[in-house]
Design an enzyme around this catalytic site. Structure first.
Site, PDB file in Angstrom:
ATOM      1  CG  HIS A  50      -0.058   3.512   6.026  1.00 59.28           C
ATOM      2  ND1 HIS A  50       0.405   2.881   7.152  1.00 59.28           N
ATOM      3  CD2 HIS A  50      -0.352   2.513   5.146  1.00 59.28           C
ATOM      4  CE1 HIS A  50       0.405   1.563   6.966  1.00 59.28           C
ATOM      5  NE2 HIS A  50      -0.068   1.319   5.759  1.00 59.28           N
TER       6      HIS A  50
ATOM      7  CB  CYS B 252      -0.914  -0.006   1.219  1.00 62.18           C
ATOM      8  SG  CYS B 252      -0.051  -0.407   2.759  1.00 62.18           S
TER       9      CYS B 252
HETATM   10  P1  NAD Z   1      -5.321 -10.947   6.128  1.00 54.56           P
HETATM   11  O1  NAD Z   1      -4.731 -11.638   7.294  1.00 54.56           O
HETATM   12  O2  NAD Z   1      -6.390  -9.924   6.358  1.00 54.56           O
HETATM   13  O3  NAD Z   1      -5.903 -11.995   5.086  1.00 54.56           O
HETATM   14  C1  NAD Z   1      -5.190 -13.134   4.704  1.00 54.56           C
HETATM   15  C2  NAD Z   1      -6.151 -14.293   4.537  1.00 54.56           C
HETATM   16  O4  NAD Z   1      -5.448 -15.421   4.051  1.00 54.56           O
HETATM   17  C3  NAD Z   1      -6.827 -14.697   5.837  1.00 54.56           C
HETATM   18  O5  NAD Z   1      -8.199 -14.908   5.571  1.00 54.56           O
HETATM   19  C4  NAD Z   1      -6.119 -16.003   6.206  1.00 54.56           C
HETATM   20  O6  NAD Z   1      -6.962 -16.859   6.935  1.00 54.56           O
HETATM   21  C5  NAD Z   1      -5.841 -16.557   4.821  1.00 54.56           C
HETATM   22  N1  NAD Z   1      -4.797 -17.584   4.774  1.00 54.56           N
HETATM   23  C6  NAD Z   1      -3.822 -17.854   5.674  1.00 54.56           C
HETATM   24  N2  NAD Z   1      -3.069 -18.878   5.227  1.00 54.56           N
HETATM   25  C7  NAD Z   1      -3.567 -19.269   4.049  1.00 54.56           C
HETATM   26  C8  NAD Z   1      -3.225 -20.273   3.110  1.00 54.56           C
HETATM   27  N3  NAD Z   1      -2.212 -21.102   3.294  1.00 54.56           N
HETATM   28  N4  NAD Z   1      -3.985 -20.388   1.981  1.00 54.56           N
HETATM   29  C9  NAD Z   1      -5.027 -19.557   1.749  1.00 54.56           C
HETATM   30  N5  NAD Z   1      -5.398 -18.588   2.615  1.00 54.56           N
HETATM   31  C10 NAD Z   1      -4.675 -18.435   3.747  1.00 54.56           C
HETATM   32  O7  NAD Z   1      -4.088 -10.308   5.350  1.00 54.56           O
HETATM   33  P2  NAD Z   1      -4.125  -9.070   4.369  1.00 54.56           P
HETATM   34  O8  NAD Z   1      -4.021  -7.823   5.171  1.00 54.56           O
HETATM   35  O9  NAD Z   1      -5.250  -9.213   3.390  1.00 54.56           O
HETATM   36  O10 NAD Z   1      -2.728  -9.230   3.644  1.00 54.56           O
HETATM   37  C11 NAD Z   1      -2.548 -10.096   2.536  1.00 54.56           C
HETATM   38  C12 NAD Z   1      -1.333  -9.654   1.742  1.00 54.56           C
HETATM   39  O11 NAD Z   1      -1.570  -8.328   1.289  1.00 54.56           O
HETATM   40  C13 NAD Z   1      -0.020  -9.605   2.544  1.00 54.56           C
HETATM   41  O12 NAD Z   1       1.053  -9.872   1.662  1.00 54.56           O
HETATM   42  C14 NAD Z   1       0.055  -8.145   2.964  1.00 54.56           C
HETATM   43  O13 NAD Z   1       1.364  -7.721   3.238  1.00 54.56           O
HETATM   44  C15 NAD Z   1      -0.534  -7.477   1.742  1.00 54.56           C
HETATM   45  N6  NAD Z   1      -1.090  -6.144   1.975  1.00 54.56           N
HETATM   46  C16 NAD Z   1      -1.827  -5.891   3.096  1.00 54.56           C
HETATM   47  C17 NAD Z   1      -2.300  -4.616   3.305  1.00 54.56           C
HETATM   48  C18 NAD Z   1      -3.063  -4.255   4.535  1.00 54.56           C
HETATM   49  O14 NAD Z   1      -2.919  -3.162   5.025  1.00 54.56           O
HETATM   50  N7  NAD Z   1      -3.903  -5.106   5.071  1.00 54.56           N
HETATM   51  C19 NAD Z   1      -2.056  -3.605   2.367  1.00 54.56           C
HETATM   52  C20 NAD Z   1      -1.371  -3.916   1.194  1.00 54.56           C
HETATM   53  C21 NAD Z   1      -0.861  -5.191   1.016  1.00 54.56           C
END
Ligand code: NAD
Length: 337
Positions: free
Chosen positions: A220, A140
């Protein structure tokens, strides 16, 4: 139609799934989750076929009364591309699964840059992802910086970027990150990882970043200083940035004094989950002193990467011009204020 699978249905995955479902040239073949919860229930309610990310845990879904369409392998096999939105590091573990099925994959910003062929931002390097097998939609914060740098580089040339990132401590639902009441230099050593991450898109850019974590959840905030090669007037830069659909220049008349009011505005607009897909740049903060540009921008961590994922899907799977894809994404989601 591009058949898209979403593996990992949390903060990012559920938003990307909704955005895919809204595209005229894409079909959401399904989403995969590790465990049943309210999001799993909602996926089924939305009509999204739900797959078990971990087959041994499939029983838990049955116990919760949630119907599964099958194991994640079947989902991947049925797709033209997978969007992996699992937690940081899990994407790397999943890569082999996608490779076994010969299906290209998008990963998110939590994965290492060397996992993929290309780190992606639609406005900056759309074409670099054409035909790639593994693409990382950058984080992000990196997305927010890249979107800003692209038009400045084109219009004025960029000598150096310095940015201080005030990072939210956790997303609103991440109760495990708190409660906290502190301000943490994070990391203490310089640079923070954000500058080098921007360099995965702009390898030759001079950029220094430093970052704090604060007890906030909504967004942020970046304090940015860009030393330009030209010396444009403040008004010209404000106009130039206004032309970018994914930069929202917050007018003084809106009386938005921070991220709380900005979030409230998105909710009032009726946007899904109150999402702000654009960088929120305070128009009055955009100031040029000599060759130095200064501004404040808010980055909604939960949603700014969503349109970028949609564009990355097109960049990888079909021959689309960047502008055409971004315009379609913006129109279908309602990006641009
Ligand atoms: P999150 O924890 O909200 O969601 C991740 C999901 O994946 C959860 O539902 C979890 O149960 C599931 N999961 C866990 N292990 C798994 C597996 N082996 N197979 C399939 N599903 C599985 O996380 P998020 O915030 O959505 O982040 C996901 C990615 O996006 C990360 O790389 C993070 O760095 C990136 N990201 C997050 C944000 C943020 O602020 N939330 C912003 C930009 C990028």
């Amino acid at each position: 139609m591009i058949r898209v699978a979403v593996n990992g249905y949390g903060t990012i995955g559920k938003r990307v799934a909704d955005a895919v479902a809204a595209q005229p040239d894409m079909t959401l073949v399904g989403v995969a989750k590790t465990r049943p919860n309210f999001e799993a229930e909602q996926a089924v309610a939305n009509g999204y076929p739900l797959y078990a990310a971990i087959e041994e845990r499939a029983d838990r879904f049955a116990e919760a009364g949630i119907e599964l369409a099958g194991p994640v392998e079947e989902l991947v096999a049925a797709a033209d591309i997978v969007v992996d939105a699992t937690p940081s590091g899990v994407g790397a573990e999943n890569k082999e699964l996608y490779e076994e099925h010969g299906v290209p994959a998008l990963f998110q910003g939590g994965e290492d840059a060397d996992l993929v062929d290309v780190s992606f931002n639609a406005r900056s390097n759309f074409d670099a992802a054409t035909g790639a097998d593994a693409v990382r939609v950058v984080s992000c914060n990196t997305t927010g910086l890249a979107r800003l740098i692209a038009p400045l580089e084109e219009a004025y040339g960029v000598e150096k970027v310095r940015a201080t990132l005030v990072r939210r401590g956790g997303d609103p639902a991440q109760s495990g990150r708190g409660p906290i009441n502190d301000i943490l230099p994070n990391p203490v050593s310089l640079p923070s990882h954000h500058g080098p991450d921007v360099n995965t898109i702009y390898p030759d850019l001079e950029i220094d970043t430093l970052a704090f974590k604060v007890p906030a959840t909504l967004m942020h905030m970046h304090a940015v200083n860009v030393t330009l090669e030209d010396t444009p007037r403040t008004a010209a830069v404000r106009e130039r940035l206004t032309d970018e659909s994914r930069l929202y220049l917050i007018p003084e008349s809106a009386d938005i004094d921070g991220t709380g009011a900005l979030k409230e505005y998105m909710l009032d607009l009726g946007r899904p989950r109150g999402d702000l897909w654009e960088n929120g740049i305070w128009r009055e903060s955009v100031t040029v002193e000599g060759a130095d540009l200064y501004l404040f921008q808010a980055i909604h961590q939960e949603s700014d990467v969503v349109p970028e994922n949609i564009d990355a899907i097109r960049a990888v799977t079909r021959e689309t011009a960047a502008g055409e894809s971004m315009a379609l994404t913006d129109e279908t989601l309602g990006v641009g204020l």
